[in-house]
Write a protein that holds these residues in place. Structure first.
Motif, PDB file in Angstrom:
ATOM      1  N   TYR A 123     -10.474  25.513  30.478  1.00  0.00           N
ATOM      2  CA  TYR A 123     -11.815  25.881  30.143  1.00  0.00           C
ATOM      3  C   TYR A 123     -12.213  25.754  29.313  1.00  0.00           C
ATOM      4  O   TYR A 123     -12.740  25.949  27.827  1.00  0.00           O
ATOM      5  CB  TYR A 123     -13.056  24.632  31.418  1.00  0.00           C
ATOM      6  CG  TYR A 123     -12.588  24.440  32.355  1.00  0.00           C
ATOM      7  CD1 TYR A 123     -13.285  22.798  32.009  1.00  0.00           C
ATOM      8  CD2 TYR A 123     -12.326  24.099  33.297  1.00  0.00           C
ATOM      9  CE1 TYR A 123     -12.994  21.643  33.360  1.00  0.00           C
ATOM     10  CE2 TYR A 123     -11.872  23.339  34.025  1.00  0.00           C
ATOM     11  CZ  TYR A 123     -12.318  22.232  34.143  1.00  0.00           C
ATOM     12  OH  TYR A 123     -12.669  20.797  34.769  1.00  0.00           O
ATOM     13  N   LEU A 124     -11.910  27.167  29.173  1.00  0.00           N
ATOM     14  CA  LEU A 124     -12.730  27.987  28.525  1.00  0.00           C
ATOM     15  C   LEU A 124     -11.624  28.632  27.142  1.00  0.00           C
ATOM     16  O   LEU A 124     -12.275  28.444  26.037  1.00  0.00           O
ATOM     17  CB  LEU A 124     -12.789  29.331  29.186  1.00  0.00           C
ATOM     18  CG  LEU A 124     -13.809  29.902  30.105  1.00  0.00           C
ATOM     19  CD1 LEU A 124     -13.356  31.199  30.894  1.00  0.00           C
ATOM     20  CD2 LEU A 124     -15.375  29.712  29.755  1.00  0.00           C
ATOM     21  N   LYS A 125     -10.751  28.537  26.454  1.00  0.00           N
ATOM     22  CA  LYS A 125     -10.227  28.184  25.908  1.00  0.00           C
ATOM     23  C   LYS A 125      -9.811  27.050  24.797  1.00  0.00           C
ATOM     24  O   LYS A 125     -10.253  27.604  23.987  1.00  0.00           O
ATOM     25  CB  LYS A 125      -8.267  28.923  26.093  1.00  0.00           C
ATOM     26  CG  LYS A 125      -8.079  29.507  26.977  1.00  0.00           C
ATOM     27  CD  LYS A 125      -6.821  30.182  27.152  1.00  0.00           C
ATOM     28  CE  LYS A 125      -5.871  29.879  25.883  1.00  0.00           C
ATOM     29  NZ  LYS A 125      -4.017  29.825  26.471  1.00  0.00           N
TER      30      LYS A 125
ATOM     31  N   LEU B 151     -14.668  25.472  19.303  1.00  0.00           N
ATOM     32  CA  LEU B 151     -16.341  26.199  17.941  1.00  0.00           C
ATOM     33  C   LEU B 151     -15.738  27.102  17.028  1.00  0.00           C
ATOM     34  O   LEU B 151     -15.950  26.760  15.997  1.00  0.00           O
ATOM     35  CB  LEU B 151     -16.623  26.933  19.093  1.00  0.00           C
ATOM     36  CG  LEU B 151     -17.638  26.028  20.491  1.00  0.00           C
ATOM     37  CD1 LEU B 151     -18.449  26.971  21.135  1.00  0.00           C
ATOM     38  CD2 LEU B 151     -18.492  24.931  19.686  1.00  0.00           C
ATOM     39  N   LEU B 152     -14.502  27.630  17.166  1.00  0.00           N
ATOM     40  CA  LEU B 152     -13.947  28.469  16.436  1.00  0.00           C
ATOM     41  C   LEU B 152     -13.787  27.609  15.237  1.00  0.00           C
ATOM     42  O   LEU B 152     -13.602  28.509  13.769  1.00  0.00           O
ATOM     43  CB  LEU B 152     -13.064  30.063  16.760  1.00  0.00           C
ATOM     44  CG  LEU B 152     -14.136  30.708  17.940  1.00  0.00           C
ATOM     45  CD1 LEU B 152     -12.460  31.776  18.560  1.00  0.00           C
ATOM     46  CD2 LEU B 152     -14.660  31.611  17.825  1.00  0.00           C
TER      47      LEU B 152
ATOM     48  N   LEU C  72     -14.403  27.711  11.458  1.00  0.00           N
ATOM     49  CA  LEU C  72     -13.344  28.344  10.191  1.00  0.00           C
ATOM     50  C   LEU C  72     -13.806  27.051   9.581  1.00  0.00           C
ATOM     51  O   LEU C  72     -13.803  27.548   7.954  1.00  0.00           O
ATOM     52  CB  LEU C  72     -12.775  28.229  10.480  1.00  0.00           C
ATOM     53  CG  LEU C  72     -11.449  28.770   9.922  1.00  0.00           C
ATOM     54  CD1 LEU C  72     -10.970  29.338   9.098  1.00  0.00           C
ATOM     55  CD2 LEU C  72      -9.918  28.517  10.711  1.00  0.00           C
ATOM     56  N   ILE C  73     -13.663  25.866   9.434  1.00  0.00           N
ATOM     57  CA  ILE C  73     -14.386  24.866   8.593  1.00  0.00           C
ATOM     58  C   ILE C  73     -15.130  24.754   7.433  1.00  0.00           C
ATOM     59  O   ILE C  73     -15.359  24.403   6.648  1.00  0.00           O
ATOM     60  CB  ILE C  73     -13.710  23.415   8.561  1.00  0.00           C
ATOM     61  CG1 ILE C  73     -12.284  23.305   9.460  1.00  0.00           C
ATOM     62  CG2 ILE C  73     -14.085  22.225   8.416  1.00  0.00           C
ATOM     63  CD1 ILE C  73     -11.896  21.902  10.604  1.00  0.00           C
ATOM     64  N   VAL C  74     -16.097  24.961   8.622  1.00  0.00           N
ATOM     65  CA  VAL C  74     -17.267  25.122   7.900  1.00  0.00           C
ATOM     66  C   VAL C  74     -17.935  26.480   6.342  1.00  0.00           C
ATOM     67  O   VAL C  74     -18.414  25.978   5.687  1.00  0.00           O
ATOM     68  CB  VAL C  74     -19.125  25.491   8.872  1.00  0.00           C
ATOM     69  CG1 VAL C  74     -20.370  25.758   8.079  1.00  0.00           C
ATOM     70  CG2 VAL C  74     -18.627  24.496   9.561  1.00  0.00           C
TER      71      VAL C  74
END
Length: 270
Positions: free
Chosen positions: A58-60, A66-67, A71-73
């Motif tokens: 779940y966490l990964k 999110l990461l 990165l795209i933004v």
């Protein structure tokens, strides 16, 4: 218009754009490498902390998404694109997706809570969501349970988490609840002593706590004895069936009368 000036300006724009594209490509691969490195470090840290493997998935998955969005933004910002509007668009899309997938997200969240609070684990014998059986897998959205008649049953995690959960494997032993019907003419003290002796000899019945054999209630046929041995959950059905057999055999060997109803009939003179 001077052709050389136009050509020079065009070359400058193309070179600048090419450098930005090259920079964005480098930015992407470096960012992806850093994300992978961060995920590996976090995974190792979580595992050292004893975090459950299912929760780790779940966490990964959540952190990875999110990461990558960040990165795209960041790359869009590198190109000079206004990212505030893009972030607002992402938020709106997230709300729309959340509304459309509310059921799935509820199962996802319930699965996370099942891992965090540990009401049961793989291998436990449970009753949850109206299903009784052995837990085979706790997934992101559903849990797999093999019922007692060996039917694989898939249950949504939110159904399990929102219902009462009985975990028969959580405690070191459980009680088998059976009854023995006696006739009125049977000495209940003698019957209790016989049943206690014979039930305590059944394989896998625990010595401590000792089996309970006491009068439970009275019926028109006679007293009803509660016969309650204790055993480990793995031996429950073996002890259950053996106890039933012992009740029948003990009553027959002791020549107990067959239970039958007794009525007192009286007649009043007219």
């Amino acid at each position: 218009m001077d052709f050389n000036v136009v050509l020079t300006n065009t070359i400058d724009v193309v070179v600048a754009l090419g450098l930005k594209i090259l920079g964005a490509i480098v930015f992407w691969f470096v960012g992806r490498w850093l994300i992978g490195l961060a995920m590996n470090l976090l995974t190792q840290a979580f595992r050292r902390s004893g975090v459950e493997e299912t929760l780790l998935v779940y966490l990964k998955a959540t952190l990875g998404v999110l990461l990558n969005v960040v990165l795209i933004v960041a790359i869009l910002g590198f190109f000079g694109i206004e990212t505030t509007s893009f972030a607002a668009l992402l938020a709106a899309a997230g709300i729309a997706i959340g509304a459309a997938w509310s059921g799935l997200l509820a199962h996802f969240a319930a699965g996370a809570f099942l891992i965090i609070f540990h009401p049961f684990k793989v291998g436990d014998f449970v009753t949850a969501g109206g299903v009784t059986g052995t837990v085979k897998e706790i997934g992101l959205f559903v849990t797999t349970i093999d019922t007692m008649d060996n039917v694989q049953t898939i249950v949504g995690n939110n159904v399990l988490f929102s219902d009462t959960i009985q975990n028969f494997s959580a405690n070191p032993f459980r009680r088998v609840d059976l009854v023995a019907q006696l006739n009125h003419d049977v000495n209940h003290k003698h019957a209790i002593a016989l049943f206690k002796e014979r039930v305590s000899q059944i394989p896998n019945v625990l010595v401590e706590p000792a089996p309970d054999v006491e009068i439970l209630e009275f019926t028109p046929m006679g007293p009803v004895l509660a016969v309650r041995p204790y055993c480990h959950n793995n031996h429950y059905w073996q002890v259950y069936f053996d106890t039933n057999r012992v009740i029948r055999e003990t009553a027959a060997e002791a020549n107990f009368s067959v239970p039958e109803q007794h009525f007192a009939v009286s007649q009043k003179a007219a």
